[in-house]
Enzyme design. Structure first.
Site, PDB file in Angstrom:
ATOM      1  N   LEU A 506      -5.287  36.844 -19.421  1.00  0.00           N
ATOM      2  CA  LEU A 506      -4.128  36.542 -18.583  1.00  0.00           C
ATOM      3  C   LEU A 506      -3.569  35.169 -18.889  1.00  0.00           C
ATOM      4  O   LEU A 506      -2.389  34.919 -18.708  1.00  0.00           O
ATOM      5  CB  LEU A 506      -4.521  36.593 -17.105  1.00  0.00           C
ATOM      6  N   GLY A 507      -4.424  34.261 -19.308  1.00  0.00           N
ATOM      7  CA  GLY A 507      -3.938  32.911 -19.578  1.00  0.00           C
ATOM      8  C   GLY A 507      -5.087  31.952 -19.764  1.00  0.00           C
ATOM      9  O   GLY A 507      -6.247  32.345 -19.809  1.00  0.00           O
ATOM     10  N   GLY A 509      -6.737  28.493 -18.276  1.00  0.00           N
ATOM     11  CA  GLY A 509      -6.783  27.517 -17.197  1.00  0.00           C
ATOM     12  C   GLY A 509      -7.205  26.180 -17.752  1.00  0.00           C
ATOM     13  O   GLY A 509      -7.325  25.999 -18.955  1.00  0.00           O
ATOM     14  N   GLY A 510      -7.452  25.248 -16.843  1.00  0.00           N
ATOM     15  CA  GLY A 510      -7.846  23.929 -17.283  1.00  0.00           C
ATOM     16  C   GLY A 510      -9.120  23.939 -18.099  1.00  0.00           C
ATOM     17  O   GLY A 510      -9.269  23.190 -19.050  1.00  0.00           O
ATOM     18  N   PHE A 511     -10.049  24.785 -17.760  1.00  0.00           N
ATOM     19  CA  PHE A 511     -11.359  24.687 -18.384  1.00  0.00           C
ATOM     20  C   PHE A 511     -11.822  25.961 -19.056  1.00  0.00           C
ATOM     21  O   PHE A 511     -12.978  26.098 -19.392  1.00  0.00           O
ATOM     22  CB  PHE A 511     -12.394  24.258 -17.352  1.00  0.00           C
ATOM     23  N   GLY A 512     -10.943  26.910 -19.196  1.00  0.00           N
ATOM     24  CA  GLY A 512     -11.383  28.120 -19.851  1.00  0.00           C
ATOM     25  C   GLY A 512     -10.307  29.176 -19.784  1.00  0.00           C
ATOM     26  O   GLY A 512      -9.180  28.907 -19.404  1.00  0.00           O
ATOM     27  N   VAL A 514      -8.734  32.990 -18.724  1.00  0.00           N
ATOM     28  CA  VAL A 514      -8.730  33.887 -17.581  1.00  0.00           C
ATOM     29  C   VAL A 514      -8.435  35.306 -18.056  1.00  0.00           C
ATOM     30  O   VAL A 514      -7.505  35.524 -18.837  1.00  0.00           O
ATOM     31  CB  VAL A 514      -7.670  33.447 -16.550  1.00  0.00           C
ATOM     32  N   LYS A 528     -12.334  33.985 -14.563  1.00  0.00           N
ATOM     33  CA  LYS A 528     -12.156  32.752 -15.329  1.00  0.00           C
ATOM     34  C   LYS A 528     -13.457  32.448 -16.048  1.00  0.00           C
ATOM     35  O   LYS A 528     -14.489  32.239 -15.424  1.00  0.00           O
ATOM     36  CB  LYS A 528     -11.786  31.614 -14.388  1.00  0.00           C
ATOM     37  N   ASP A 625      -3.267  18.887 -10.443  1.00  0.00           N
ATOM     38  CA  ASP A 625      -2.673  19.579 -11.585  1.00  0.00           C
ATOM     39  C   ASP A 625      -1.754  20.694 -11.112  1.00  0.00           C
ATOM     40  O   ASP A 625      -1.797  21.804 -11.621  1.00  0.00           O
ATOM     41  CB  ASP A 625      -3.764  20.112 -12.519  1.00  0.00           C
TER      42      ASP A 625
END
Ligand SMILES: *[C@@H]1O[C@H](CO)[C@@H](O)[C@H](O)[C@H]1NC(C)=O
Ligand SMILES: *[C@@H]1O[C@H](CO)[C@@H](O)[C@H](O)[C@H]1NC(C)=O
Ligand SMILES: *[C@@H]1O[C@H](CO)[C@@H](O)[C@H](O)[C@H]1NC(C)=O
Ligand SMILES: *[C@@H]1O[C@H](CO)[C@@H](O)[C@H](O)[C@H]1NC(C)=O
Ligand SMILES: *[C@@H]1O[C@H](CO)[C@@H](O)[C@H](O)[C@H]1NC(C)=O
Ligand SMILES: *[C@@H]1O[C@H](CO)[C@@H](O)[C@H](O)[C@H]1NC(C)=O
Length: 725
Positions: A506-507, A509-512, A514, A528, A625
Site C-alpha cells: 500500500l505504501g 511509512g516512516g519505518f517500513g 505497509v 506495517k 510528521d
C-alpha cells in the site's frame, strides 16, 4: 544419519552449481556469438551479460547485471538503439570489434576500434561486471583493446573509474536513463569537472544541479558513505583525474546509480539476502541544490535559524521582483584594498567548500602560506586546505563570489573567509556571530504563521502555551502499564499478504512498508512491516504500540494488534478503503470525488484528531510528521491520522532529537524546527496549516512553483494575502 543427509544436500547443491557454471561460458571468441536468450556468465558466476527488456517495455537491449540481482541492470550496450524483436545477436569479428546485429544483419551497436594491434581477440565478462576485450588470454592491462568500464551508463560499480584519462582524453561519466523503462541517455550526467580544482558535479543538460564538492582527501564532502563499507579513491595527477570505490567486505555488493530524476542512489546488498538497502546520496534537502542561497551565502538545514545566511561583511540582496527569493549576499562595504594587510579571516567550520571551478590551488602549500598568499592579493576572498587528512594540507584560493556553500552539523571542512579590517571590530564585539538573516524569508513565514493561527484558533482553541517536552510522560507510561494487545501469528500475516508480495503493497511509512492483508474470513488489514534495518528497536516499537493502543479516537487510525517474531516486527492496523489523502487531492480526476463539503469534513476531522492528540488524550502527543500521505480515509472519507513512528522515535532520546535528528518531512516542518530542532504542538499546527492549503488548492507544497520563484505554497499564499490587503 542427519550428517549423511546434510552431506547429500551439500553435494547436490555443489554439483548443480558446478554444472551450471561449467556449461556457461564467460568468454566470446572470434566468430562465436550470443543470441537473445543466451548469456555469458563471469567465471565466479557473479555477473551476466545478455539481452533484457526493462520493466514495462518490450524493446530488447544487451546489458550486464548481477546474477543475484537481475532486476538491476548496470550497463547497457545499445541504450540509444533498441532492438524491436528478440532477434539480436552479439558477435566478435576478426578486427576485434564486438558487433550487435539485428534481424536483417545490420550493426546497431559496436565497440570502439582499439589503437592497439589486434591478435586473436577474446571478450571476457569479469566478476566485477567489466566486459573486457583483449588479445589472447594474457591478463596484463596493456593488452586490453576495449572494456565496458570505459563507457559507463548510469551506474558506477566497484573498481570502475569515473573521470578522465588525461593521456588519451577519454572521459568516463555517468548519464541517467531517460526513464525507468528507457535506458536511452537522459537529462542528467555525473562527471568530474576539470575547471579550476576538479569536483564531482551532477549536470542537468548544461546546468549544474548538484555539486558534490571538491575531493577533501577522504570523500566528497556532505556525501560520506553512511555504511563505511567502501573505501574511496581519488587520483589527481598529470595522467588522470579519477574516482573509484572498492568494497571492504567481500560478501557485500554495492553500486551507485544516477536515477532518471537526477539523484544519486547507493545500493547495498549481500550474498545472503537479495534485499537491497538504498541510501539516497542526493536530493535530501534544498541545500543540495546548486547555489540555492545565491552567492556569498551559506545554506544550512540543521544548525542555524534560517536556511540562508550571509557570510560576515555581506548583506542580502533581493531580486527586483521578489522579496522572498534572494540572489545572495553582497559586500556591505566595498573593500578599497587600501589597507588589505590588516584584513583578517573568519573561520567557518563544517563547511562544504564553495565552487572551485575558478579556484587556484596548490597541493603542497601549507595553511599558513596559503593565508599569506590570500592576504597579499586583494581580490582573494577565501582560502582553505585542499586535503583535510592528517590535520590538513594543500591550499585552495577563491577570487570571486563564493557559490554553493553549505554548513553541516558534522563533517565538512574549515573555510577561512576574508573580513575587511573595518569590519573586524564588529566581529569581535558580536563574538563572531554577525550572520545576517534573510529577512524576506522570516517575513514570509510570519505572515503565513498568522494566517494559519487564525484558521486554527477557530478550530483548535488551543492557544499553544508552549507545553513541556512530552518525552518523559511516555517513558513513565511505558514502564508502568502493560498493554493487552492481540498478538498475530507471523505465518497468518504472511499468508494474508501473500508473503508480503509487492502487489499488496500500500505504501511506505516512516519505518517500513505497509501491505494490505486479507484474512481467511475476508477481514481486511493493513500490515506495517518494520524494516530490519530501520533501527527501530524492540523498546521503541513497544512504546509506539503502547501509545497508539492507548489512543482511541475516531480520527486516529486504530491499531488492531502486533507481531514480534525473531527479526520480524509488524504492526496491524484497520484497513482504510480509500487509502490516503494525497492519493485523491493531488490527482486531477480523483480530486473531483472530494467536493467542498467532503473537504471541509476532512479538514475538521483532522483538526479533531489533532486536538485529541495535543489536548484531550491522556498522553499528549506531538505527531511531528503530519502530511497528506499520513492522513488515511475510510469508506466514508472520514480522515484518520496515522504513522506515529516519528513521534515515538523522538521520545526515545530527547537530547538527540534536539541536536541533529530532525525527523519529519521537509515542506511540512515549521522553519524553526527544521533549522533548530525546536518543536511544540505548534509544529503540528504548522503542518496542519500546510495540509489545509493543500486540500484547498490541490497543489503539492513542495512541488508548487510559479513564475515568481516562490517555491512553496505558504510563500505563494502569503503573497496573495499581501496583494489583496
Ligand atoms: C509498469 O506498469 C504498471 C501498470 O501501468 C505500473 O503500475 C508499474 O509501476 C510500472 N512499472 C515501472 C517500473 O514503471
Ligand atoms: C535493422 O537495422 C537497420 C538499420 O538501423 C534498419 O534499417 C532495419 O529496419 C533493422 N531491421 C529490423 C528487422 O529491425
Ligand atoms: C544474417 O546472417 C546470417 C549468418 O551470416 C545468415 O544466415 C542470415 O541469412 C542473414 N540474414 C539476413 C536477413 O541477411
Ligand atoms: C567510441 O564509441 C562511442 C559510442 O559507442 C562514440 O561516441 C565515441 O566517439 C567512440 N570513440 C572513439 C575513440 O572511437
Ligand atoms: C585609499 O588610499 C589613498 C591613498 O592612500 C586615498 O587617497 C584614498 O582616499 C583611499 N581610498 C579610500 C576609499 O579610503
Ligand atoms: C590576484 O589573483 C588573481 C587571480 O589569480 C590575478 O589575476 C591577479 O593578477 C592577482 N593580483 C595580484 C595583485 O597579484
Amino acid at each position: 544419519m542427519t550428517h549423511s543427509i546434510i552431506m547429500l544436500c551439500i553435494w547436490f547443491f555443489l554439483s548443480s552449481y558446478m554444472f551450471q557454471t561449467s556449461t556457461s561460458l564467460d568468454s566470446l571468441a572470434v566468430s562465436q556469438s550470443i543470441r537473445d536468450g543466451e548469456t555469458l556468465v563471469s567465471a565466479g558466476g557473479i555477473t551476466k551479460v545478455g539481452f533484457f527488456s526493462p520493466e514495462n517495455s518490450t524493446r530488447r537491449y544487451l546489458g550486464i547485471w548481477y546474477t543475484n540481482y537481475p532486476s538491476t541492470v548496470v550497463w547497457v550496450a545499445n541504450r540509444n538503439a533498441p532492438l524491436e524483436k528478440n532477434s539480436g545477436v552479439l558477435k566478435l569479428n576478426k578486427k576485434g570489434i564486438l558487433e550487435l546485429l539485428n534481424a536483417t544483419n545490420s550493426t546497431i551497436w559496436s565497440s570502439n576500434i582499439s589503437s592497439k594491434a589486434v591478435n586473436n581477440p577474446i571478450a571476457y565478462l569479469l566478476d566485477s561486471g567489466n566486459f573486457v576485450l583483449k588479445n589472447g588470454q594474457q591478463s596484463n592491462q596493456e593488452n586490453i583493446l576495449w572494456q565496458s568500464f570505459d563507457y559507463p551508463c548510469d551506474t558506477l560499480m566497484p573498481g570502475m573509474k569515473l573521470g578522465w584519462n588525461l593521456e588519451t582524453g577519454l572521459e568516463r561519466s555517468l548519464s541517467s536513463w531517460k526513464s525507468v523503462d528507457d535506458p536511452a541517455e537522459g537529462e542528467y550526467t555525473l562527471k568530474l569537472d576539470l575547471e579550476g580544482y576538479p569536483q564531482a558535479v551532477i549536470h542537468k543538460g548544461p546546468e549544474i544541479k548538484i555539486r558534490k564538492g571538491p575531493w577533501n582527501g577522504q570523500s566528497w564532502p556532505g556525501f560520506p558513505d553512511p555504511t563505511l563499507k567502501i573505501s574511496q579513491i581519488f587520483v589527481f595527477n598529470e595522467k588522470e583525474v579519477s574516482y573509484k570505490f572498492k568494497l571492504l567486505d567481500k560478501s557485500m555488493f554495492s553500486i551507485y546509480t544516477l536515477t532518471p530524476s537526477g539523484t544519486g542512489e547507493s545500493f547495498y546488498w549481500t550474498t545472503e539476502t537479495s534485499n537491497q538497502q538504498v541510501f539516497l546520496t542526493g536530493g535530501k534537502d534544498q541545500c543540495e541544490n546548486y547555489a540555492f542561497c545565491g552567492v556569498n551565502s551559506i545554506c544550512s538545514i540543521d544548525n542555524d535559524d534560517s536556511t540562508c545566511n550571509c557570510i560576515t561583511g555581506y548583506s542580502p540582496q533581493f531580486s527586483e521582483y521578489s522579496s522572498i527569493s534572494p540572489n545572495g549576499c553582497f559586500p556591505t562595504i566595498k573593500s578599497n584594498c587600501n589597507d588589505s594587510h590588516s584584513d583578517d579571516f573568519l573561520k567557518y567550520k563544517h563547511m562544504k567548500l564553495p565552487d572551485t571551478s575558478s579556484s587556484w590551488f596548490s597541493k603542497t602549500m601549507n595553511l599558513e602560506d596559503c593565508k599569506k598568499l590570500c592576504l597579499e592579493n586583494c581580490s582573494c576572498v577565501a582560502y582553505a586546505n585542499l586535503d583535510m587528512r592528517g590535520g590538513g594540507s594543500g591550499c585552495l584560493l577563491w577570487f570571486s563570489n563564493l557559490v554553493d556553500m553549505r554548513k553541516f552539523s558534522q563533517w565538512g571542512q574549515d573555510l577561512y573567509v576574508r573580513v575587511p579590517a573595518s569590519k573586524l571590530g564588529h566581529v569581535a564585539a558580536a563574538n563572531g556571530n554577525l550572520k545576517k538573516k534573510i529577512v524576506g524569508i522570516t517575513v514570509g513565514v510570519t505572515i503565513f504563521g498568522l494566517i494559519i493561527t487564525c484558521v486554527c484558533i477557530l478550530i483548535l482553541k488551543n492557544s499553544g502555551a508552549a507545553r513541556k517536552i512530552y518525552g518523559k510522560h511516555y517513558k513513565n507510561i511505558q514502564r508502568k502499564e502493560d498493554i493487552d494487545l492481540p498478538n498475530f501469528n507471523l505465518s497468518v500475516l504472511a499468508k494474508a499478504t501473500e508473503n508480503f508480495s509487492t502487489k499488496n503493497k500500500l505504501g511506505e511509512g516512516g519505518f517500513g512498508q505497509v501491505y494490505k492483508g486479507t484474512l481467511r474470513d475476508g477481514k481486511e488489514l493493513a500490515v506495517k512491516r518494520l524494516s530490519k534495518k530501520s533501527g527501530q528497536g524492540l523498546d521503541e516499537l513497544k512504546t509506539e504500540v503502547v501509545f497508539i493502543a492507548k489512543l482511541q479516537h475516531r480520527n486516529l487510525v486504530k491499531l488492531l494488534g502486533c507481531c514480534i517474531e525473531g527479526e520480524e516486527k509488524l504492526l496491524i492496523y484497520e484497513y482504510m478503503a480509500n487509502q490516503s489523502l494525497d492519493y485523491f487531492i493531488f490527482d486531477k480526476t480523483k480530486r473531483m470525488l472530494l467536493d467542498w463539503s467532503k473537504r471541509s469534513k476532512i479538514i475538521s476531522g483532522i483538526a479533531r484528531g489533532l486536538l485529541y492528540l495535543h489536548q484531550d488524550s491522556r498522553l499528549r502527543i506531538i505527531h511531528r510528521d503530519l502530511k497528506t500521505s499520513n492522513i488515511l480515509l475510510d469508506t466514508n472519507f472520514e480522515p484518520k491520522i496515522s504513522d506515529f513512528g516519528v513521534a515515538r522515535s523522538f521520545l526515545g532520546d530527547q537530547d538527540e532529537a534536539n541536536t541533529n535528528t530532525i525527523v519529519g518531512t521537509y515542506g511540512y516542518m515549521p522553519p524553526e524546527y527544521a533549522a533548530r530542532g525546536h518543536f511544540s504542538v505548534k509544529s503540528d499546527v504548522f503542518s496542519y496549516g500546510v495540509i489545509v492549503l493543500e486540500i484547498i488548492s490541490g497543489k503539492k507544497n513542495r512541488e508548487f512553483s510559479n513564475s515568481d520563484n516562490f517555491n512553496n505554497l505558504p510563500g505563494h499564499v502569503s503573497i496573495l494575502i499581501l496583494l489583496c490587503c
